[in-house]
Design an enzyme around this catalytic site. Sequence first.
Site, mmCIF file in Angstrom:
data_model
loop_
_atom_site.group_PDB
_atom_site.id
_atom_site.type_symbol
_atom_site.label_atom_id
_atom_site.label_comp_id
_atom_site.label_asym_id
_atom_site.label_seq_id
_atom_site.Cartn_x
_atom_site.Cartn_y
_atom_site.Cartn_z
ATOM 1 N N TYR A 32 30.075 -8.490 7.182
ATOM 2 C CA TYR A 32 28.852 -9.159 6.725
ATOM 3 C C TYR A 32 27.758 -9.062 7.772
ATOM 4 O O TYR A 32 26.626 -8.653 7.476
ATOM 5 C CB TYR A 32 29.141 -10.625 6.405
ATOM 6 N N SER B 225 27.649 -11.165 -17.690
ATOM 7 C CA SER B 225 27.701 -11.195 -19.155
ATOM 8 C C SER B 225 27.526 -12.589 -19.728
ATOM 9 O O SER B 225 27.286 -12.743 -20.922
ATOM 10 C CB SER B 225 29.039 -10.613 -19.639
ATOM 11 N N ARG C 49 27.852 -24.780 16.063
ATOM 12 C CA ARG C 49 26.810 -24.235 15.205
ATOM 13 C C ARG C 49 25.546 -25.092 15.274
ATOM 14 O O ARG C 49 25.600 -26.296 15.541
ATOM 15 C CB ARG C 49 27.297 -24.178 13.740
ATOM 16 N N ASP D 137 20.696 -5.968 -10.583
ATOM 17 C CA ASP D 137 21.543 -5.777 -9.410
ATOM 18 C C ASP D 137 20.701 -5.134 -8.328
ATOM 19 O O ASP D 137 19.977 -4.158 -8.595
ATOM 20 C CB ASP D 137 22.737 -4.885 -9.760
ATOM 21 N N ALA E 175 21.838 -11.292 -1.425
ATOM 22 C CA ALA E 175 22.843 -10.707 -0.526
ATOM 23 C C ALA E 175 24.217 -11.242 -0.896
ATOM 24 O O ALA E 175 24.337 -12.272 -1.562
ATOM 25 C CB ALA E 175 22.545 -11.060 0.932
ATOM 26 N N PHE F 204 21.895 -20.704 -3.088
ATOM 27 C CA PHE F 204 21.661 -22.012 -2.473
ATOM 28 C C PHE F 204 20.228 -22.139 -1.934
ATOM 29 O O PHE F 204 19.435 -22.964 -2.405
ATOM 30 C CB PHE F 204 22.693 -22.230 -1.369
ATOM 31 N N ILE F 205 19.863 -21.304 -0.970
ATOM 32 C CA ILE F 205 18.501 -21.375 -0.430
ATOM 33 C C ILE F 205 17.507 -20.845 -1.455
ATOM 34 O O ILE F 205 16.412 -21.397 -1.623
ATOM 35 C CB ILE F 205 18.389 -20.592 0.893
ATOM 36 N N LEU G 10 16.048 -12.740 -0.549
ATOM 37 C CA LEU G 10 17.206 -13.530 -0.138
ATOM 38 C C LEU G 10 18.499 -13.001 -0.736
ATOM 39 O O LEU G 10 19.585 -13.443 -0.337
ATOM 40 C CB LEU G 10 17.045 -14.999 -0.548
ATOM 41 N N ASN H 214 22.573 -21.453 10.073
ATOM 42 C CA ASN H 214 23.513 -22.347 9.375
ATOM 43 C C ASN H 214 22.815 -23.422 8.537
ATOM 44 O O ASN H 214 22.910 -24.613 8.811
ATOM 45 C CB ASN H 214 24.468 -22.986 10.379
#
Length: 330
Positions: A153, A41, A216, A65, A87, A17-18, A85, A182
């Site tokens: 996490y 794949s 948040r 990876d 993760a 996303f970011i 980034l 967030n």
Amino acid sequence: MSEWNGRRVLVTGAGGFIGSQLTEALARGGANVRAFVRYNSRGDSGLLRQLPPEIARELDVVAGDLRDPAAVAGAVAGVEIVFHLGAIISIPYSYKHPYETAETNFMGTLNVLEACRAQGVARLVHTSTSEVYGTAQFTPMDESHPLQGQSPYSASKIGADKLVESYYRAFNLPAVTVRPFNTYGPRQSARAVIPTIITQALTGDCIRLGNLTARRDFTYVGDTVSGFLRAAVAPDVAGQEVNLGTGQDIAIGELAERIIARVGRPVTIAAESERLRPEKSEVMRLLSDNGLARRALGWEPLYSLDEGLGETIAWIAGHLDFYRVGRYEI
């Protein structure tokens, strides 16, 4: 001329996303961008598929990876600036797969650090998360706030952040850690709460959520990306950890009501137990102090929550086929 014109950069997690938004911004600025994505794949480059063709074809997309030191070293070779980034970011997923989460986030970061050290990069911008703070012990939360691992996490990210700190102190690696609060916006998956609310508000009669009282600090993705860009070039920030947040927070229930009002459909809100975190793992409040980012990076958030929600609702409304509406995503 853009300060990025001709600069050689690497973005790990570029398909996310970011990461995809940052990759696009760098490419538009004229940078030579190598985009590291996780191999599969299908040859799927993730959200890089959403980029305009004239931007996408300029990218050097490399699949691998983060847990593979050779793959990471090859990706870092020849670049000046690395944005890390990549993760595993899902908190519910980390409950089910803590080993994979820890190995990717901690050992993957170690591989990036070793490669950056060997290549002598000019700057590493490492991505943290406000989740490393756990529930706020004081607000607003500056970078001195204690770290607390309330999920596998967040613990994996605390470990990664400390590895970065150690490489700055032990090896003088020119690394800076940015800590987004967030982030939301176009292209975000329904794993995150704002797309979860918006997709249900657009299509259903009831928005099903977890904890409605947790608060948040939501930051629009365009502002987060600008913080990354500033962290890569700002002087005298190596070794620092920098919050990227708005300094304003909102309860999840209130957020849902605001989105419902903008969508303009009569929708109810319900809390579901399956969406709740374990009691001692729930982070009840995150609210940033962004003073250091303002001083050290010359950064400030430009989007209000209403402006950012407007952009996000419009994008999701035009891309509903991107989502499995109503399904709980982890």
